[in-house]
Design a protein around this motif. Structure first.
Motif, PDB file in Angstrom:
ATOM      1  N   GLN A   1       0.850  -1.186   0.000  1.00 39.51           N
ATOM      2  CA  GLN A   1       0.000   0.000   0.000  1.00 39.51           C
ATOM      3  C   GLN A   1       0.887   1.239   0.000  1.00 39.51           C
ATOM      4  O   GLN A   1       1.800   1.361   0.793  1.00 39.51           O
ATOM      5  CB  GLN A   1      -0.908  -0.004   1.232  1.00 39.51           C
ATOM      6  N   VAL A   2       0.591   2.160  -0.916  1.00 35.61           N
ATOM      7  CA  VAL A   2       1.381   3.379  -1.020  1.00 35.61           C
ATOM      8  C   VAL A   2       1.103   4.263   0.188  1.00 35.61           C
ATOM      9  O   VAL A   2      -0.042   4.428   0.619  1.00 35.61           O
ATOM     10  CB  VAL A   2       1.032   4.133  -2.313  1.00 35.61           C
ATOM     11  N   GLN A   3       2.170   4.842   0.720  1.00 33.44           N
ATOM     12  CA  GLN A   3       2.043   5.791   1.824  1.00 33.44           C
ATOM     13  C   GLN A   3       2.397   7.182   1.329  1.00 33.44           C
ATOM     14  O   GLN A   3       3.458   7.380   0.753  1.00 33.44           O
ATOM     15  CB  GLN A   3       2.940   5.387   2.986  1.00 33.44           C
ATOM     16  N   LEU A   4       1.494   8.119   1.553  1.00 31.00           N
ATOM     17  CA  LEU A   4       1.697   9.511   1.196  1.00 31.00           C
ATOM     18  C   LEU A   4       1.946  10.310   2.471  1.00 31.00           C
ATOM     19  O   LEU A   4       1.227  10.132   3.464  1.00 31.00           O
ATOM     20  CB  LEU A   4       0.469  10.058   0.468  1.00 31.00           C
ATOM     21  N   VAL A   5       2.965  11.164   2.431  1.00 28.59           N
ATOM     22  CA  VAL A   5       3.319  11.952   3.604  1.00 28.59           C
ATOM     23  C   VAL A   5       3.378  13.425   3.216  1.00 28.59           C
ATOM     24  O   VAL A   5       4.234  13.830   2.418  1.00 28.59           O
ATOM     25  CB  VAL A   5       4.666  11.505   4.194  1.00 28.59           C
ATOM     26  N   GLU A   6       2.459  14.197   3.772  1.00 27.08           N
ATOM     27  CA  GLU A   6       2.402  15.626   3.511  1.00 27.08           C
ATOM     28  C   GLU A   6       3.083  16.386   4.654  1.00 27.08           C
ATOM     29  O   GLU A   6       3.007  15.963   5.815  1.00 27.08           O
ATOM     30  CB  GLU A   6       0.948  16.097   3.395  1.00 27.08           C
ATOM     31  N   SER A   7       3.706  17.500   4.321  1.00 26.93           N
ATOM     32  CA  SER A   7       4.359  18.328   5.338  1.00 26.93           C
ATOM     33  C   SER A   7       4.392  19.777   4.889  1.00 26.93           C
ATOM     34  O   SER A   7       4.121  20.081   3.725  1.00 26.93           O
ATOM     35  CB  SER A   7       5.784  17.828   5.600  1.00 26.93           C
ATOM     36  N   GLY A   8       4.724  20.641   5.831  1.00 27.12           N
ATOM     37  CA  GLY A   8       4.897  22.054   5.508  1.00 27.12           C
ATOM     38  C   GLY A   8       3.797  22.960   6.002  1.00 27.12           C
ATOM     39  O   GLY A   8       3.904  24.182   5.889  1.00 27.12           O
ATOM     40  N   GLY A   9       2.732  22.392   6.537  1.00 22.18           N
ATOM     41  CA  GLY A   9       1.646  23.226   7.041  1.00 22.18           C
ATOM     42  C   GLY A   9       2.073  23.997   8.285  1.00 22.18           C
ATOM     43  O   GLY A   9       2.983  23.597   9.006  1.00 22.18           O
ATOM     44  N   ALA A  10       1.397  25.117   8.527  1.00 27.85           N
ATOM     45  CA  ALA A  10       1.732  25.961   9.668  1.00 27.85           C
ATOM     46  C   ALA A  10       0.630  26.977   9.883  1.00 27.85           C
ATOM     47  O   ALA A  10      -0.333  27.050   9.114  1.00 27.85           O
ATOM     48  CB  ALA A  10       3.065  26.672   9.425  1.00 27.85           C
ATOM     49  N   LEU A  11       0.798  27.756  10.941  1.00 26.15           N
ATOM     50  CA  LEU A  11      -0.075  28.902  11.203  1.00 26.15           C
ATOM     51  C   LEU A  11       0.604  30.138  10.604  1.00 26.15           C
ATOM     52  O   LEU A  11       1.755  30.436  10.946  1.00 26.15           O
ATOM     53  CB  LEU A  11      -0.267  29.067  12.700  1.00 26.15           C
ATOM     54  N   VAL A  12      -0.111  30.825   9.724  1.00 28.88           N
ATOM     55  CA  VAL A  12       0.437  32.023   9.098  1.00 28.88           C
ATOM     56  C   VAL A  12      -0.609  33.131   9.107  1.00 28.88           C
ATOM     57  O   VAL A  12      -1.811  32.856   9.222  1.00 28.88           O
ATOM     58  CB  VAL A  12       0.896  31.768   7.645  1.00 28.88           C
ATOM     59  N   GLN A  13      -0.153  34.342   8.951  1.00 25.02           N
ATOM     60  CA  GLN A  13      -1.069  35.469   8.849  1.00 25.02           C
ATOM     61  C   GLN A  13      -1.563  35.612   7.412  1.00 25.02           C
ATOM     62  O   GLN A  13      -0.884  35.182   6.461  1.00 25.02           O
ATOM     63  CB  GLN A  13      -0.383  36.754   9.286  1.00 25.02           C
ATOM     64  N   ALA A  14      -2.712  36.214   7.267  1.00 24.95           N
ATOM     65  CA  ALA A  14      -3.247  36.477   5.932  1.00 24.95           C
ATOM     66  C   ALA A  14      -2.219  37.251   5.116  1.00 24.95           C
ATOM     67  O   ALA A  14      -1.567  38.168   5.624  1.00 24.95           O
ATOM     68  CB  ALA A  14      -4.543  37.256   6.034  1.00 24.95           C
ATOM     69  N   GLY A  15      -2.086  36.848   3.856  1.00 31.78           N
ATOM     70  CA  GLY A  15      -1.097  37.452   2.975  1.00 31.78           C
ATOM     71  C   GLY A  15       0.223  36.718   2.956  1.00 31.78           C
ATOM     72  O   GLY A  15       1.082  36.999   2.111  1.00 31.78           O
ATOM     73  N   GLY A  16       0.403  35.781   3.866  1.00 28.05           N
ATOM     74  CA  GLY A  16       1.650  35.039   3.963  1.00 28.05           C
ATOM     75  C   GLY A  16       1.757  33.922   2.939  1.00 28.05           C
ATOM     76  O   GLY A  16       0.855  33.711   2.116  1.00 28.05           O
ATOM     77  N   SER A  17       2.851  33.201   3.014  1.00 27.09           N
ATOM     78  CA  SER A  17       3.138  32.127   2.061  1.00 27.09           C
ATOM     79  C   SER A  17       3.567  30.862   2.795  1.00 27.09           C
ATOM     80  O   SER A  17       4.130  30.932   3.895  1.00 27.09           O
ATOM     81  CB  SER A  17       4.261  32.545   1.102  1.00 27.09           C
ATOM     82  N   LEU A  18       3.298  29.743   2.165  1.00 17.67           N
ATOM     83  CA  LEU A  18       3.765  28.443   2.633  1.00 17.67           C
ATOM     84  C   LEU A  18       4.080  27.574   1.427  1.00 17.67           C
ATOM     85  O   LEU A  18       3.478  27.756   0.365  1.00 17.67           O
ATOM     86  CB  LEU A  18       2.701  27.737   3.468  1.00 17.67           C
ATOM     87  N   ARG A  19       4.976  26.630   1.614  1.00 20.46           N
ATOM     88  CA  ARG A  19       5.202  25.610   0.605  1.00 20.46           C
ATOM     89  C   ARG A  19       4.979  24.239   1.225  1.00 20.46           C
ATOM     90  O   ARG A  19       5.671  23.860   2.168  1.00 20.46           O
ATOM     91  CB  ARG A  19       6.601  25.677  -0.003  1.00 20.46           C
ATOM     92  N   LEU A  20       4.020  23.537   0.697  1.00 17.51           N
ATOM     93  CA  LEU A  20       3.722  22.183   1.147  1.00 17.51           C
ATOM     94  C   LEU A  20       4.494  21.183   0.289  1.00 17.51           C
ATOM     95  O   LEU A  20       4.713  21.414  -0.900  1.00 17.51           O
ATOM     96  CB  LEU A  20       2.226  21.897   1.046  1.00 17.51           C
ATOM     97  N   SER A  21       4.864  20.080   0.913  1.00 18.16           N
ATOM     98  CA  SER A  21       5.552  19.006   0.214  1.00 18.16           C
ATOM     99  C   SER A  21       4.823  17.697   0.437  1.00 18.16           C
ATOM    100  O   SER A  21       4.190  17.496   1.480  1.00 18.16           O
ATOM    101  CB  SER A  21       6.991  18.860   0.720  1.00 18.16           C
ATOM    102  N   CYS A  22       4.941  16.826  -0.532  1.00 18.14           N
ATOM    103  CA  CYS A  22       4.330  15.508  -0.428  1.00 18.14           C
ATOM    104  C   CYS A  22       5.294  14.484  -1.002  1.00 18.14           C
ATOM    105  O   CYS A  22       5.740  14.622  -2.147  1.00 18.14           O
ATOM    106  CB  CYS A  22       3.014  15.474  -1.174  1.00 18.14           C
ATOM    107  N   THR A  23       5.632  13.516  -0.208  1.00 18.21           N
ATOM    108  CA  THR A  23       6.453  12.409  -0.681  1.00 18.21           C
ATOM    109  C   THR A  23       5.664  11.110  -0.545  1.00 18.21           C
ATOM    110  O   THR A  23       4.658  11.052   0.173  1.00 18.21           O
ATOM    111  CB  THR A  23       7.766  12.304   0.108  1.00 18.21           C
ATOM    112  N   ALA A  24       6.144  10.092  -1.231  1.00 20.33           N
ATOM    113  CA  ALA A  24       5.416   8.834  -1.208  1.00 20.33           C
ATOM    114  C   ALA A  24       6.364   7.655  -1.292  1.00 20.33           C
ATOM    115  O   ALA A  24       7.445   7.763  -1.855  1.00 20.33           O
ATOM    116  CB  ALA A  24       4.424   8.766  -2.362  1.00 20.33           C
TER     117      ALA A  24
END
Length: 118
Positions: A1-24
């Motif tokens: 069974q494939v496992q997907l792992v997401e990361s990079g989430g956080a608490l940010v203020q409006a107007g901010g930026s984030l980069r999410l990553s996903c590996t498998a």
């Protein structure tokens, strides 16, 4: 069974930026179209961005111009760059293959929480 792992989430203020990553585990990311989904509290999970195996992209209207999906097949990783974040973007974000003939994937990772404060 494939496992997907997401990361990079956080608490940010409006107007901010984030980069999410996903590996498998395995080669699911390097050989398949991939998508980023999100699910806000009390709402259904929705597909926000898709990238084809060739790199073509498509976005939900509400994130066009703000989000960018990309992939690095050598690293078996898919990314979601999110700029100009809005409180409405608050959700748990997941990656997975896009729906096939209307059928959504059955197996999901744990997701990564994105919270945007106003």
């Amino acid at each position: 069974q494939v496992q997907l792992v997401e990361s990079g989430g956080a608490l940010v203020q409006a107007g901010g930026s984030l980069r999410l990553s996903c590996t498998a585990s395995g080669s699911i990311i390097s050989i398949n179209p991939m998508g980023w989904y999100r699910q806000a509290p009390g709402k259904q999970r929705e597909l926000v961005a898709i990238i084809s195996s060739g790199g073509s992209t498509n976005y939900k209207d509400s994130v066009k111009g703000r989000f960018t999906i990309s992939r690095d097949n050598a690293k078996n990783t898919v990314y979601l760059q999110m700029n100009g974040l809005e409180p409405e973007d608050t959700a748990v974000y997941y990656c997975n293959i896009p729906p096939v003939m209307g059928r959504w994937p059955e197996n999901w990772g744990q997701g990564t929480q994105v919270t945007v404060s106003s």
